[in-house]
Every structure is written in C-alpha cells, then in structure tokens.
Design a protein around this motif. Sequence first.
Motif, PDB file in Angstrom:
ATOM      1  N   HIS A 240       5.499  60.802  12.708  1.00  0.00           N
ATOM      2  CA  HIS A 240       4.552  61.240  11.691  1.00  0.00           C
ATOM      3  C   HIS A 240       5.169  62.033  10.541  1.00  0.00           C
ATOM      4  CE1 HIS A 240       2.546  60.959  15.621  1.00  0.00           C
ATOM      5  NE2 HIS A 240       1.438  60.687  14.984  1.00  0.00           N
ATOM      6  N   ASP A 241       6.433  62.433  10.619  1.00  0.00           N
ATOM      7  CA  ASP A 241       6.981  63.418   9.690  1.00  0.00           C
ATOM      8  C   ASP A 241       7.396  62.784   8.364  1.00  0.00           C
ATOM      9  OD1 ASP A 241       8.892  65.393   8.443  1.00  0.00           O
ATOM     10  OD2 ASP A 241       8.240  66.524  10.200  1.00  0.00           O
ATOM     11  N   LEU A 242       6.613  63.032   7.331  1.00  0.00           N
ATOM     12  CA  LEU A 242       6.879  62.435   6.028  1.00  0.00           C
ATOM     13  C   LEU A 242       8.138  62.989   5.377  1.00  0.00           C
ATOM     14  CD1 LEU A 242       3.262  62.324   4.530  1.00  0.00           C
ATOM     15  CD2 LEU A 242       4.503  60.500   5.715  1.00  0.00           C
ATOM     16  N   LYS A 243       8.462  64.245   5.639  1.00  0.00           N
ATOM     17  CA  LYS A 243       9.660  64.816   5.024  1.00  0.00           C
ATOM     18  C   LYS A 243      10.918  64.134   5.566  1.00  0.00           C
ATOM     19  CE  LYS A 243      12.153  69.058   3.955  1.00  0.00           C
ATOM     20  NZ  LYS A 243      12.240  70.535   4.079  1.00  0.00           N
ATOM     21  N   ASP A 244      10.953  63.858   6.864  1.00  0.00           N
ATOM     22  CA  ASP A 244      12.097  63.136   7.426  1.00  0.00           C
ATOM     23  C   ASP A 244      12.254  61.783   6.748  1.00  0.00           C
ATOM     24  OD1 ASP A 244      12.875  65.091   9.256  1.00  0.00           O
ATOM     25  OD2 ASP A 244      11.581  64.332  10.835  1.00  0.00           O
ATOM     26  N   LEU A 245      11.137  61.084   6.571  1.00  0.00           N
ATOM     27  CA  LEU A 245      11.186  59.782   5.915  1.00  0.00           C
ATOM     28  C   LEU A 245      11.696  59.911   4.486  1.00  0.00           C
ATOM     29  CD1 LEU A 245      10.534  56.752   5.786  1.00  0.00           C
ATOM     30  CD2 LEU A 245       8.192  57.375   5.142  1.00  0.00           C
ATOM     31  N   ALA A 246      11.217  60.927   3.763  1.00  0.00           N
ATOM     32  CA  ALA A 246      11.649  61.119   2.371  1.00  0.00           C
ATOM     33  C   ALA A 246      13.151  61.373   2.292  1.00  0.00           C
ATOM     34  CB  ALA A 246      10.879  62.279   1.750  1.00  0.00           C
ATOM     35  N   MET A 247      13.669  62.212   3.194  1.00  0.00           N
ATOM     36  CA  MET A 247      15.116  62.496   3.179  1.00  0.00           C
ATOM     37  C   MET A 247      15.914  61.247   3.518  1.00  0.00           C
ATOM     38  SD  MET A 247      15.517  66.372   4.736  1.00  0.00           S
ATOM     39  CE  MET A 247      14.507  66.131   6.207  1.00  0.00           C
ATOM     40  N   LEU A 248      15.437  60.457   4.461  1.00  0.00           N
ATOM     41  CA  LEU A 248      16.143  59.229   4.829  1.00  0.00           C
ATOM     42  C   LEU A 248      16.140  58.239   3.670  1.00  0.00           C
ATOM     43  CD1 LEU A 248      17.542  57.525   7.056  1.00  0.00           C
ATOM     44  CD2 LEU A 248      15.276  56.609   7.597  1.00  0.00           C
ATOM     45  N   MET A 265       3.739  56.043  11.308  1.00  0.00           N
ATOM     46  CA  MET A 265       4.411  56.274  10.024  1.00  0.00           C
ATOM     47  C   MET A 265       3.965  55.268   8.966  1.00  0.00           C
ATOM     48  SD  MET A 265       6.414  58.473   8.653  1.00  0.00           S
ATOM     49  CE  MET A 265       7.548  59.241   9.824  1.00  0.00           C
ATOM     50  N   MET A 266       3.268  54.217   9.368  1.00  0.00           N
ATOM     51  CA  MET A 266       2.867  53.177   8.431  1.00  0.00           C
ATOM     52  C   MET A 266       2.124  53.709   7.205  1.00  0.00           C
ATOM     53  SD  MET A 266       0.225  50.982   7.390  1.00  0.00           S
ATOM     54  CE  MET A 266      -0.985  50.849   8.681  1.00  0.00           C
ATOM     55  N   PRO A 267       1.183  54.676   7.335  1.00  0.00           N
ATOM     56  CA  PRO A 267       0.459  55.151   6.156  1.00  0.00           C
ATOM     57  C   PRO A 267       1.310  55.852   5.101  1.00  0.00           C
ATOM     58  CG  PRO A 267      -0.802  55.606   8.148  1.00  0.00           C
ATOM     59  CD  PRO A 267       0.568  55.183   8.585  1.00  0.00           C
ATOM     60  N   ALA A 268       2.591  56.098   5.386  1.00  0.00           N
ATOM     61  CA  ALA A 268       3.462  56.660   4.348  1.00  0.00           C
ATOM     62  C   ALA A 268       3.500  55.743   3.130  1.00  0.00           C
ATOM     63  CB  ALA A 268       4.869  56.865   4.899  1.00  0.00           C
ATOM     64  N   HIS A 269       3.288  54.450   3.340  1.00  0.00           N
ATOM     65  CA  HIS A 269       3.297  53.503   2.222  1.00  0.00           C
ATOM     66  C   HIS A 269       2.170  53.781   1.236  1.00  0.00           C
ATOM     67  CE1 HIS A 269       6.362  50.737   3.870  1.00  0.00           C
ATOM     68  NE2 HIS A 269       5.842  51.037   5.051  1.00  0.00           N
ATOM     69  N   TYR A 270       1.140  54.507   1.659  1.00  0.00           N
ATOM     70  CA  TYR A 270      -0.006  54.762   0.782  1.00  0.00           C
ATOM     71  C   TYR A 270       0.282  55.837  -0.273  1.00  0.00           C
ATOM     72  CZ  TYR A 270      -2.472  52.705   4.878  1.00  0.00           C
ATOM     73  OH  TYR A 270      -2.883  51.915   5.915  1.00  0.00           O
ATOM     74  N   TYR A 271       1.319  56.661  -0.042  1.00  0.00           N
ATOM     75  CA  TYR A 271       1.593  57.789  -0.944  1.00  0.00           C
ATOM     76  C   TYR A 271       2.393  57.324  -2.160  1.00  0.00           C
ATOM     77  CZ  TYR A 271       0.016  61.059   2.660  1.00  0.00           C
ATOM     78  OH  TYR A 271      -0.739  61.746   3.564  1.00  0.00           O
ATOM     79  N   PRO A 272       1.972  57.711  -3.369  1.00  0.00           N
ATOM     80  CA  PRO A 272       2.676  57.272  -4.586  1.00  0.00           C
ATOM     81  C   PRO A 272       4.160  57.627  -4.599  1.00  0.00           C
ATOM     82  CG  PRO A 272       0.570  58.276  -5.152  1.00  0.00           C
ATOM     83  CD  PRO A 272       0.761  58.501  -3.676  1.00  0.00           C
ATOM     84  N   ARG A 273       4.507  58.800  -4.056  1.00  0.00           N
ATOM     85  CA  ARG A 273       5.900  59.263  -4.110  1.00  0.00           C
ATOM     86  C   ARG A 273       6.851  58.277  -3.433  1.00  0.00           C
ATOM     87  NH1 ARG A 273       8.521  64.375  -3.453  1.00  0.00           N
ATOM     88  NH2 ARG A 273      10.767  63.964  -3.288  1.00  0.00           N
ATOM     89  N   PHE A 274       6.384  57.600  -2.390  1.00  0.00           N
ATOM     90  CA  PHE A 274       7.281  56.725  -1.630  1.00  0.00           C
ATOM     91  C   PHE A 274       7.423  55.339  -2.270  1.00  0.00           C
ATOM     92  CE2 PHE A 274       5.961  59.761   1.720  1.00  0.00           C
ATOM     93  CZ  PHE A 274       7.214  60.199   2.094  1.00  0.00           C
ATOM     94  N   LYS A 275       6.580  55.050  -3.240  1.00  0.00           N
ATOM     95  CA  LYS A 275       6.600  53.701  -3.812  1.00  0.00           C
ATOM     96  C   LYS A 275       7.759  53.484  -4.784  1.00  0.00           C
ATOM     97  CE  LYS A 275       1.721  52.946  -3.026  1.00  0.00           C
ATOM     98  NZ  LYS A 275       0.405  52.548  -3.548  1.00  0.00           N
ATOM     99  N   LYS A 276       8.463  54.552  -5.108  1.00  0.00           N
ATOM    100  CA  LYS A 276       9.589  54.407  -6.038  1.00  0.00           C
ATOM    101  C   LYS A 276      10.834  53.852  -5.347  1.00  0.00           C
ATOM    102  CE  LYS A 276      11.431  59.129  -5.543  1.00  0.00           C
ATOM    103  NZ  LYS A 276      11.796  60.367  -6.254  1.00  0.00           N
ATOM    104  N   TYR A 277      10.817  53.782  -4.026  1.00  0.00           N
ATOM    105  CA  TYR A 277      12.004  53.329  -3.302  1.00  0.00           C
ATOM    106  C   TYR A 277      11.920  51.814  -3.064  1.00  0.00           C
ATOM    107  CZ  TYR A 277      12.584  58.320  -2.388  1.00  0.00           C
ATOM    108  OH  TYR A 277      12.740  59.679  -2.525  1.00  0.00           O
ATOM    109  N   SER A 278      12.805  51.068  -3.702  1.00  0.00           N
ATOM    110  CA  SER A 278      12.769  49.606  -3.573  1.00  0.00           C
ATOM    111  C   SER A 278      13.160  49.132  -2.178  1.00  0.00           C
ATOM    112  CB  SER A 278      13.701  48.974  -4.620  1.00  0.00           C
ATOM    113  OG  SER A 278      15.046  49.406  -4.419  1.00  0.00           O
ATOM    114  N   ASN A 279      13.870  49.972  -1.429  1.00  0.00           N
ATOM    115  CA  ASN A 279      14.286  49.570  -0.075  1.00  0.00           C
ATOM    116  C   ASN A 279      13.292  50.004   0.999  1.00  0.00           C
ATOM    117  OD1 ASN A 279      14.965  52.338  -0.341  1.00  0.00           O
ATOM    118  ND2 ASN A 279      16.553  52.161   1.240  1.00  0.00           N
ATOM    119  N   PHE A 280      12.141  50.518   0.572  1.00  0.00           N
ATOM    120  CA  PHE A 280      11.062  50.872   1.506  1.00  0.00           C
ATOM    121  C   PHE A 280      10.163  49.642   1.584  1.00  0.00           C
ATOM    122  CE2 PHE A 280       7.284  53.877   2.392  1.00  0.00           C
ATOM    123  CZ  PHE A 280       7.581  53.916   3.746  1.00  0.00           C
TER     124      PHE A 280
END
Length: 544
Positions: A240-248, A265-280
């Motif tokens: 569930h930890d979004l910060k770990d995902l962001a650092m990775l 962890m699937m709902p992390a895709h819903y957050y705008p901040r994570f959409k900038k990563y093309s490898n996500f």
Amino acid sequence: MDNKMFCYQCQETAGCQGCTRMGVCGKTPEVAAMQDLLIYVTKGLAAVTTRLRAEGQSVSSEVNYLITVNLFTTITNANFSEKAIIARIKETLAVKNSLLAGLQAMDNLPDAAFWQGAEQDFAAKAATVGILATENADIRSLRELITYGLKGLAAYQKHANVLGYAQADIDAFVQAALAKLLDDSLTVKELTALTLETGKWGVDGMALLDRANTETYGHPELTRVDLGVGRKPGILVSGHDLKDLAMLLEQTQGTGVDVYTHGEMMPAHYYPRFKKYSNFVGNYGNAWWKQKEEFTVFNGPILMTTNCVVPPAAAYKDRLFTTGAVGVDGCQHIAARDDGSKDFSAIIELAQKCQPPTELEQGQIVGGFAHEQVFAVADKVIEAVKKGDIKKFVVMAGCDGRMKSRDYYAEFARALPQDTVILTAGCAKYKYIKMNLGDIGGIPRVLDAGQCNDSYSLALIALKLKEAFGLADINELPIAYNIAWYEQKAVIVLLALLHLGVKNIHLGPTLPAFLSPNVAKVLVENFGIGGITTVEEDIKKLIG
C-alpha cells in the motif's frame, strides 16, 4: 516454549474460532508469541507516554512513530520474522526505560510499564500476556476489538507519517487507549464507549491519510489501468505504500525496467503524480492471496511494501524484497535511511537480469472514483437518482481472501439489478471489477475509490449525498452496505462507519471470531450488524 498459540484477529482464523497450532496465514507459534509480547511492551510504553502527557511533558515524534510501526508490524500478513519482531521488542523496552527516568511520578502505572526482560525471558513472558490472559470473554472481546481497531488506525497513520503528516491528538489517543487496555478496572460499558471512540479517531486518521496522499500526489482521477505486459523486464510492487512506489519509480528512470502494481497498489495509477512515469506500465495479477502463482510467473523481482505478504514459494523467494514493517526471513529487507529515503538499486539490478513478465491477461480496469472525482459528477449522479435510473448504491468495500465462500461477492455483484451502483475500495473489488457490469447513463456501475486506505472517500461520498438530498440521517440514503473483511484495517473502517451513525452493515463472509456472543448482540441490537446469507436472500434484504 509450548507449541501452542492463540490468534483470531483475521477472518480466516481456523474454524472461525482461533488458530491454536499454526496460523492459517502461515504465522508460526513462535512469531505469534513474539507479536503478543510486542503488543504488551508497546502498551507498557504507551502507559508511560500517556503519563508524560498528563504531567505536561512532550512525547517525541520518533516515539510516536515507534508505537505506530509496532502496531502495524503485528497486522495479519505483515511480518513473519521472529528475529525482526524481537528487535522491535528490545528497542521498545529501551525507549520505555529511558522515558521512565523522566517521569515525575510512577504511582498507579501498570506492570507492563516496569517489565524489564532479557531476550531469554521473552518466551516465558509472552505465554502470560497473550489474548487468553484476559479471562472474562466479554472484556477480552472488547479489548481485542479495540486493539485491532488501533492496529488498523496505525496503518493509516504510518502511511501519513512517511509523507511527513502527523496529528498529535491521534497519537495521544492511540497511546491512551493502549494504556487503558491494561486497566482491569474498566467495565464492559466503559470499554464499549472506548470502542466507539476508536471509531471516531479512525475517521480522523483516514482524513489525515487522505490529505497526505492527495496533497502529495494529487486527487485521484478517472483512469484506465492496463492489465497486459510489455517486453521489458519488470519490477512488481505490492502492498500500500505510495512513497515506496514513488522512490522506486524515480530510481528506475533510464534503467530499461518497467514497474507494475499488484493487489492493493493498483490504485496508485489513479494519482496524477504517478502518470508522468512512462515506465509505470500497468497492473499485474489480482488480490494478495493469489501471489504465489502470480509472483512465480512474473519472472522479475517483487517489492512488498506493507502487509498482505504470504510466506513465499521457493520459486520466487530469492526475488522477493521487503521494506517498512514487512518481514520475511530469507528475503532481503530494504531499510530506510535516516532521512526516510531508500536505495532500491539491488532490486533494479536484479530486474535487469530477468525475463519480462509472463502475460496473465489483457484488458483494462477503470477506476479513480475517489471523493473529488465523484463530487465532480455529483450533479449527474443526483439527477440519475432523482429520475430513478439509479435506485440503490451498494458499498462493497473491504478485503478479498482465499475462502471459496468469498465467491459470494462475485455472484452478488453479478446478481445486482441494473439500476444499482457499487461503491468499492480495497482488494475486495478483484471479485467483480473485471466483470463487464456496464454503466448507467455514462456512470460506471462499479466506482472504485482505491485502496482500503481510501475508504474515507466512501464516507465522504455518502455524506455528500446526504447533504445533496437534504436528509437528516445518513441511513435514509439509498445505500446498502455489504462489506467483506479480512484483517484489522477493515476493523477500523467498521468502527469509523459506526461512529458516523451508519447502521445495518452486513459483514462477511463470517462475523469476527473475536466478538463474544454478548458483544455481537450489542452490535446487532444497536447498529444492525449482520452476517451474509445467500445471494438471493441478501439481494431481497439489501436491495428490495
């Protein structure tokens, strides 16, 4: 020590009574005993911090965080490492001893505040402080209900804390409540009141985490999440930890490695901040309980950031990495630096040597219906209700699990009339979110708010609808509650709903084993809590 244990904190506890030889989750008697002792010494520390506050002294954020992580560590499917838990017991005792010296008065503190044990004493002490040490069934039931609520609240706090958000009054309540659980003079009536108060602070804890997540990563928005795989090697992130995902994600830029989510962890895709990563690139697999088969064929490394790990199969154990409160003996643990950052280079280097994931499925999941997204289309939803196009909302939040009886939730979702909308959060959604249940005038019939950590959105949506329709009572809304539970975060969500005045919640697939008959009777008579029956009967009862 005696090869016996007693644990009944999760829904899958043996025989719906209690695990007594080996945990259904895979927890050994030795680990169970050390978790019991960790809770005991944490209560002792909490009694000291509560006294410090009463004397007008401050308690550091580091001590607050220690207590939070201790509680989180004992949540089901979080930590299976006896060594790691023993280390936390020792640290807790050392912190408690240092704080004791600063007290102005030590009268009327519980024994747990003074207990000093060396490691060779741990097993013997653990045998005397477990769940069954409280003989009265109703007192025991309420103490455990509160404890599990506090564990769930600690999970929300921990995620907020790592993002730099904390609320001193929540920490103070948690610690005061832990201390009260050592007080043998408290009556059933007083413990019942403390149970409901725990729900109040649960709402505050969920609000704190919601603010931490949305101010850090933006408000979730309507998103289509891919379920297929790419041709590059990948890293799978679960928990569930979004910060770990962001650092990775930051550390994988330019490495040729894709990042996938799994489970909660699937709902992390819903957050705008994570959409900038093309490898996500998407989500891989389903809920936590299928990880043994899914992790095996993912081929690359897996990072488990929080609870929902199961003891790994040999096929991927050397590819499983843990971090935070998670512990699995034989798997590499990535600890945080003093500033909270983490070095994921070992995972990335391993991923670069692995084959791309084996494809499990294709298609997309549509989600992102947290409170702000729903508020944005509130007029459309309200109009659909007024026109009769939407007759009922059904909250089907909560947890998924291994039991065959949980197929009920897939069948229930499929059997719902076409004029009903499902509101969901948590991994329970995996039972039905991949079905094609259609929409009502462009409004999807499954509105996914996100993780179990995002259950606060469902409460806000209900309160928004209550306001929009000018209702005096939240129970006048056309909303039914059919919630699946598994572990302790579901307990704090339940208590939070009770605090908000929600009644007639159906809970399944079984009622908690830790509810004594008398405590269960109070919940039934005062709040209308009930279990599930058959799909047909429950459709009639909840939908009409």
